[in-house]
Write a protein that holds these residues in place. Structure first.
Motif, PDB file in Angstrom:
ATOM      1  N   LYS A 269     -81.039  -1.013  14.663  1.00  0.00           N
ATOM      2  CA  LYS A 269     -80.419  -2.151  14.943  1.00  0.00           C
ATOM      3  C   LYS A 269     -79.532  -2.309  13.855  1.00  0.00           C
ATOM      4  O   LYS A 269     -78.028  -2.677  14.072  1.00  0.00           O
ATOM      5  CB  LYS A 269     -81.455  -3.482  14.682  1.00  0.00           C
ATOM      6  CG  LYS A 269     -81.940  -3.751  15.976  1.00  0.00           C
ATOM      7  CD  LYS A 269     -82.642  -5.052  15.836  1.00  0.00           C
ATOM      8  CE  LYS A 269     -83.261  -5.619  17.160  1.00  0.00           C
ATOM      9  NZ  LYS A 269     -83.936  -6.788  17.087  1.00  0.00           N
TER      10      LYS A 269
ATOM     11  N   LYS B 102     -76.125  -0.394  14.878  1.00  0.00           N
ATOM     12  CA  LYS B 102     -75.352  -1.094  15.812  1.00  0.00           C
ATOM     13  C   LYS B 102     -74.467  -2.164  15.348  1.00  0.00           C
ATOM     14  O   LYS B 102     -73.457  -2.353  15.344  1.00  0.00           O
ATOM     15  CB  LYS B 102     -76.292  -1.741  16.968  1.00  0.00           C
ATOM     16  CG  LYS B 102     -76.741  -0.758  17.870  1.00  0.00           C
ATOM     17  CD  LYS B 102     -77.196  -1.461  19.145  1.00  0.00           C
ATOM     18  CE  LYS B 102     -77.937  -0.240  20.082  1.00  0.00           C
ATOM     19  NZ  LYS B 102     -78.721  -1.107  21.051  1.00  0.00           N
ATOM     20  N   LYS B 103     -75.162  -2.990  14.208  1.00  0.00           N
ATOM     21  CA  LYS B 103     -74.751  -3.970  13.542  1.00  0.00           C
ATOM     22  C   LYS B 103     -73.328  -3.396  12.652  1.00  0.00           C
ATOM     23  O   LYS B 103     -72.254  -3.902  12.553  1.00  0.00           O
ATOM     24  CB  LYS B 103     -75.460  -4.710  12.479  1.00  0.00           C
ATOM     25  CG  LYS B 103     -76.311  -5.764  13.293  1.00  0.00           C
ATOM     26  CD  LYS B 103     -77.270  -6.431  12.283  1.00  0.00           C
ATOM     27  CE  LYS B 103     -78.194  -7.375  12.888  1.00  0.00           C
ATOM     28  NZ  LYS B 103     -79.124  -8.078  12.029  1.00  0.00           N
TER      29      LYS B 103
ATOM     30  N   LEU C 244     -71.630  -0.467  13.494  1.00  0.00           N
ATOM     31  CA  LEU C 244     -70.563  -0.035  14.225  1.00  0.00           C
ATOM     32  C   LEU C 244     -70.030  -1.290  14.699  1.00  0.00           C
ATOM     33  O   LEU C 244     -68.539  -1.238  14.890  1.00  0.00           O
ATOM     34  CB  LEU C 244     -71.314   0.672  15.430  1.00  0.00           C
ATOM     35  CG  LEU C 244     -71.514   2.232  14.998  1.00  0.00           C
ATOM     36  CD1 LEU C 244     -72.282   2.776  16.363  1.00  0.00           C
ATOM     37  CD2 LEU C 244     -70.538   3.064  14.657  1.00  0.00           C
ATOM     38  N   LEU C 245     -70.620  -2.309  14.940  1.00  0.00           N
ATOM     39  CA  LEU C 245     -69.849  -3.645  15.464  1.00  0.00           C
ATOM     40  C   LEU C 245     -68.895  -4.130  14.257  1.00  0.00           C
ATOM     41  O   LEU C 245     -67.912  -4.410  14.536  1.00  0.00           O
ATOM     42  CB  LEU C 245     -70.964  -4.758  15.715  1.00  0.00           C
ATOM     43  CG  LEU C 245     -70.193  -5.928  16.336  1.00  0.00           C
ATOM     44  CD1 LEU C 245     -69.414  -5.633  17.774  1.00  0.00           C
ATOM     45  CD2 LEU C 245     -71.400  -6.851  16.621  1.00  0.00           C
ATOM     46  N   GLY C 246     -69.522  -4.178  12.980  1.00  0.00           N
ATOM     47  CA  GLY C 246     -68.548  -4.570  11.863  1.00  0.00           C
ATOM     48  C   GLY C 246     -67.541  -3.789  11.674  1.00  0.00           C
ATOM     49  O   GLY C 246     -66.492  -4.247  11.492  1.00  0.00           O
TER      50      GLY C 246
ATOM     51  N   ALA D 148     -65.797  -1.926  13.912  1.00  0.00           N
ATOM     52  CA  ALA D 148     -65.076  -2.168  15.201  1.00  0.00           C
ATOM     53  C   ALA D 148     -64.238  -3.429  14.831  1.00  0.00           C
ATOM     54  O   ALA D 148     -62.862  -3.548  15.110  1.00  0.00           O
ATOM     55  CB  ALA D 148     -65.536  -2.249  16.572  1.00  0.00           C
ATOM     56  N   VAL D 149     -64.857  -4.492  14.572  1.00  0.00           N
ATOM     57  CA  VAL D 149     -64.272  -5.685  13.809  1.00  0.00           C
ATOM     58  C   VAL D 149     -63.376  -5.624  12.838  1.00  0.00           C
ATOM     59  O   VAL D 149     -62.211  -6.002  13.156  1.00  0.00           O
ATOM     60  CB  VAL D 149     -65.354  -6.974  13.622  1.00  0.00           C
ATOM     61  CG1 VAL D 149     -64.529  -8.071  13.099  1.00  0.00           C
ATOM     62  CG2 VAL D 149     -66.187  -7.292  14.860  1.00  0.00           C
TER      63      VAL D 149
END
Length: 90
Positions: A2, A5-6, A8-10, A12-13
């Motif tokens: 998890k 994923k966080k 990678l999301l951070g 990307a943002v």
């Protein structure tokens, strides 16, 4: 799992945010450059117009207009009649 994923999301943002800032900066820079160019062009024409008005006759042209230049609230016209040219400023 998890946390990756966080992360990678951070990431990307953050990447989208940086790209948005770069594009905004580029567009703003181009607009201000264009405004500066236009302002310089208008100022240059106004200087040329005031120089021409020093040698011109005040009032409207009395013959057919061969050439004219208008900037802001001033107008210079070159008119020709019987082979002679006169410069008018109003």
């Amino acid at each position: 799992m998890k946390q990756s994923k966080k992360f990678l999301l951070g990431f990307a943002v953050l990447l989208v945010w940086c790209g948005s800032l770069a594009l905004t900066y580029q567009q703003t820079r181009e607009k201000w450059f264009d405004l500066g160019t236009i302002n310089g062009e208008i100022n240059g024409r106004a200087i040329a117009l005031s120089g021409l008005c020093q040698h011109a006759i005040n009032g409207a042209a009395d013959g057919p207009i061969v050439w004219s230049l208008d900037v802001k609230a001033s107008l210079v016209e070159l008119s020709g009649k019987n082979g002679f040219f006169t410069l008018h400023c109003r």
